[in-house]
Design a protein around this motif. Structure first.
Motif, short mmCIF file in Angstrom:
data_model
loop_
_atom_site.label_atom_id
_atom_site.label_comp_id
_atom_site.label_asym_id
_atom_site.label_seq_id
_atom_site.Cartn_x
_atom_site.Cartn_y
_atom_site.Cartn_z
N ASN A 122 -16.71 -37.02 109.76
CA ASN A 122 -18.05 -37.15 109.19
C ASN A 122 -18.18 -38.27 108.17
O ASN A 122 -19.21 -38.38 107.50
CB ASN A 122 -18.47 -35.82 108.56
CG ASN A 122 -18.54 -34.69 109.56
OD1 ASN A 122 -18.88 -34.91 110.74
ND2 ASN A 122 -18.22 -33.48 109.13
N GLY A 123 -17.13 -39.08 108.04
CA GLY A 123 -17.20 -40.20 107.11
C GLY A 123 -17.21 -39.80 105.65
O GLY A 123 -17.83 -40.47 104.81
N GLU A 124 -16.53 -38.71 105.31
CA GLU A 124 -16.50 -38.24 103.93
C GLU A 124 -15.10 -38.35 103.34
O GLU A 124 -14.55 -37.39 102.80
CB GLU A 124 -17.06 -36.83 103.83
CG GLU A 124 -18.54 -36.76 104.19
CD GLU A 124 -19.24 -35.61 103.52
OE1 GLU A 124 -19.33 -35.61 102.27
OE2 GLU A 124 -19.69 -34.70 104.25
N VAL A 125 -14.54 -39.54 103.45
CA VAL A 125 -13.29 -39.89 102.77
C VAL A 125 -13.68 -40.92 101.72
O VAL A 125 -14.14 -42.01 102.04
CB VAL A 125 -12.25 -40.48 103.74
CG1 VAL A 125 -10.97 -40.83 102.98
CG2 VAL A 125 -11.96 -39.49 104.87
N TYR A 126 -13.52 -40.56 100.44
CA TYR A 126 -14.04 -41.39 99.36
C TYR A 126 -12.95 -41.83 98.39
O TYR A 126 -12.01 -41.06 98.09
CB TYR A 126 -15.09 -40.61 98.56
CG TYR A 126 -16.25 -40.10 99.35
CD1 TYR A 126 -17.17 -41.00 99.93
CD2 TYR A 126 -16.45 -38.74 99.53
CE1 TYR A 126 -18.26 -40.52 100.65
CE2 TYR A 126 -17.54 -38.26 100.25
CZ TYR A 126 -18.44 -39.15 100.81
OH TYR A 126 -19.52 -38.68 101.53
N ARG A 127 -13.09 -43.02 97.88
CA ARG A 127 -12.27 -43.47 96.76
C ARG A 127 -12.81 -42.84 95.48
O ARG A 127 -14.02 -42.69 95.32
CB ARG A 127 -12.33 -45.00 96.63
CG ARG A 127 -11.78 -45.74 97.84
CD ARG A 127 -11.87 -47.25 97.63
NE ARG A 127 -13.27 -47.69 97.57
CZ ARG A 127 -13.97 -48.08 98.62
NH1 ARG A 127 -13.42 -48.06 99.82
NH2 ARG A 127 -15.22 -48.48 98.48
N VAL A 128 -11.93 -42.49 94.56
CA VAL A 128 -12.35 -42.06 93.23
C VAL A 128 -11.59 -42.88 92.21
O VAL A 128 -10.47 -43.33 92.46
CB VAL A 128 -12.12 -40.55 93.00
CG1 VAL A 128 -13.08 -39.72 93.83
CG2 VAL A 128 -10.69 -40.15 93.29
N TYR A 129 -12.21 -43.08 91.07
CA TYR A 129 -11.63 -43.89 90.00
C TYR A 129 -10.53 -43.06 89.35
O TYR A 129 -10.78 -42.20 88.51
CB TYR A 129 -12.72 -44.26 89.01
CG TYR A 129 -12.33 -45.29 87.98
CD1 TYR A 129 -11.16 -46.03 88.07
CD2 TYR A 129 -13.16 -45.52 86.88
CE1 TYR A 129 -10.82 -46.96 87.13
CE2 TYR A 129 -12.83 -46.46 85.91
CZ TYR A 129 -11.66 -47.17 86.04
OH TYR A 129 -11.32 -48.10 85.10
N SER A 130 -9.29 -43.32 89.75
CA SER A 130 -8.19 -42.43 89.40
C SER A 130 -7.98 -42.26 87.91
O SER A 130 -7.58 -41.19 87.44
CB SER A 130 -6.90 -42.91 90.07
OG SER A 130 -6.58 -44.23 89.66
N GLU A 131 -8.23 -43.31 87.12
CA GLU A 131 -8.00 -43.19 85.68
C GLU A 131 -8.90 -42.15 85.04
O GLU A 131 -8.57 -41.60 83.99
CB GLU A 131 -8.19 -44.54 85.01
CG GLU A 131 -7.12 -45.56 85.38
CD GLU A 131 -7.34 -46.90 84.71
OE1 GLU A 131 -8.28 -47.00 83.89
OE2 GLU A 131 -6.58 -47.83 84.99
N ARG A 132 -10.01 -41.86 85.66
CA ARG A 132 -10.94 -40.87 85.09
C ARG A 132 -10.57 -39.45 85.45
O ARG A 132 -11.14 -38.51 84.89
CB ARG A 132 -12.37 -41.17 85.56
CG ARG A 132 -12.92 -42.49 85.06
CD ARG A 132 -14.35 -42.68 85.56
NE ARG A 132 -14.83 -44.00 85.19
CZ ARG A 132 -15.57 -44.77 85.98
NH1 ARG A 132 -15.90 -44.34 87.19
NH2 ARG A 132 -15.99 -45.94 85.56
#
Length: 326
Positions: A281-291
């Motif tokens: 479903n295209g729901e693989v997301y990057r997240v800002y790891s430092e946060r």
């Protein structure tokens, strides 16, 4: 592998930015408020269950964790930080002081030579604490395992540095923003989510388990942690386990990892992963790891980012803080 994981946890990202309080929706920024002297000596109980006395207002501080470094700067104590670990990279001005290589253990002689009157740390063990005790350097270990404990650690840093009022102001802002997120996601069906922390071996990634800051963030953001039943903050699982549990959403906290950083397209190409709901479903997301991996002031930004990704319908307005998915 363990070294790489802790690099991700402590350096790239379970981790502190400052918070200039004002509008509850404002992005945390570094405060330049001067320290306000409170009564000393101050005695606190740290994460090692040690009672540590700080006899006087610290003037020379060593930080061995990026999260604590960021908080110290946010408290207006940047000039008092004489050195930090090599993973401390925020704010920009700390980089010149980030000279202490703490892997696989802190450089005790180098730290003692700096003549600090306070050392703050995150993961270092009892041997190092005993060495600091032996030379009479007050050393406080703060190791938050939840959002609530993160707030308490900010309060503790305020107490031991004479900046209690500023710390309390930061905590109030983080509490306000947490309440706003929880109100928005209340009643939304929780979405099954996997937070990947390290995939040097993509067939056996490290992911958020049921204990620790990561799992706490996922739950507070309206998610159902895919591996909440595993009792470690970060746990290595097999690809077969991921396929079997079939997450709706995959969050990548390892897109800036020092070794084999991952991207959504890499996840889609892993053998068998195309059948996972999140990939399909295209729901693989990057997240800002430092946060999300530094338990401190920017943790609220990570919480807001995760909540937006899990429940975009509850956050129709543009994000206040630009994230890595924009």
């Amino acid at each position: 592998m363990r070294g790489i994981l802790w690099t991700a946890i402590l350096g790239a990202a379970l981790a502190l930015a400052g918070c200039r309080t004002g509008s509850p929706n404002a992005s945390p920024t570094l405060s330049e408020a001067p320290a306000s002297v409170s009564g000393f000596p101050v005695t606190v109980t740290d994460a090692s269950r040690r009672k540590v006395q700080i006899p006087r207002l610290p003037e020379r501080i060593v930080s061995l964790a990026p999260a604590h470094t960021e908080t110290l700067y946010a408290l207006g104590l940047g000039e008092k930080v004489v050195a930090a670990d090599t993973y401390s990279d925020y704010p920009e001005t700390v980089k010149a002081k980030a000279t202490l290589n703490c892997w696989p253990r802190p450089p005790t002689e180098q730290i003692v030579a700096l003549k600090p009157d306070l050392v703050v740390l995150f993961t270092q063990g009892d041997d190092f604490l005993r060495e600091m005790d032996a030379v009479g350097i007050p050393t406080v270990k703060l190791f938050a395992t939840s959002y609530a404990e993160t707030l308490q650690d900010i309060r503790t840093l305020g107490r031991i540095t004479g900046t209690t009022a500023t710390a309390e102001e930061m905590v109030r802002t983080m509490e306000t923003r947490l309440a706003a997120v929880e109100k928005r996601v209340a009643g939304a069906p929780p979405r099954t989510v996997m937070l990947e922390l390290d995939a040097v071996d993509p067939a056996r990634p490290f992911v958020a388990g049921g204990k620790g800051v990561y799992g706490d963030l996922l739950e507070r953001a309206g998610g159902k942690n895919l591996f909440a039943d595993l009792p470690q903050p970060a746990v290595q699982v097999s690809a077969e386990q991921v396929l079997d549990r079939n997450p709706e959403v995959i969050l990548l906290g390892d897109t800036k990892a020092p070794v084999q950083p991952q991207q959504p397209e890499a996840v889609r190409s892993r053998p068998g992963w195309a059948q996972i709901r999140a990939v399909r479903n295209g729901e693989v997301y990057r997240v800002y790891s430092e946060r999300i991996t530094r338990p401190g002031l920017r943790l609220v930004e990570g919480l807001e980012e995760i909540a937006r990704l899990l429940h975009p319908d509850r956050f129709p307005e543009p994000a206040a803080v630009a994230g890595s998915n924009e």
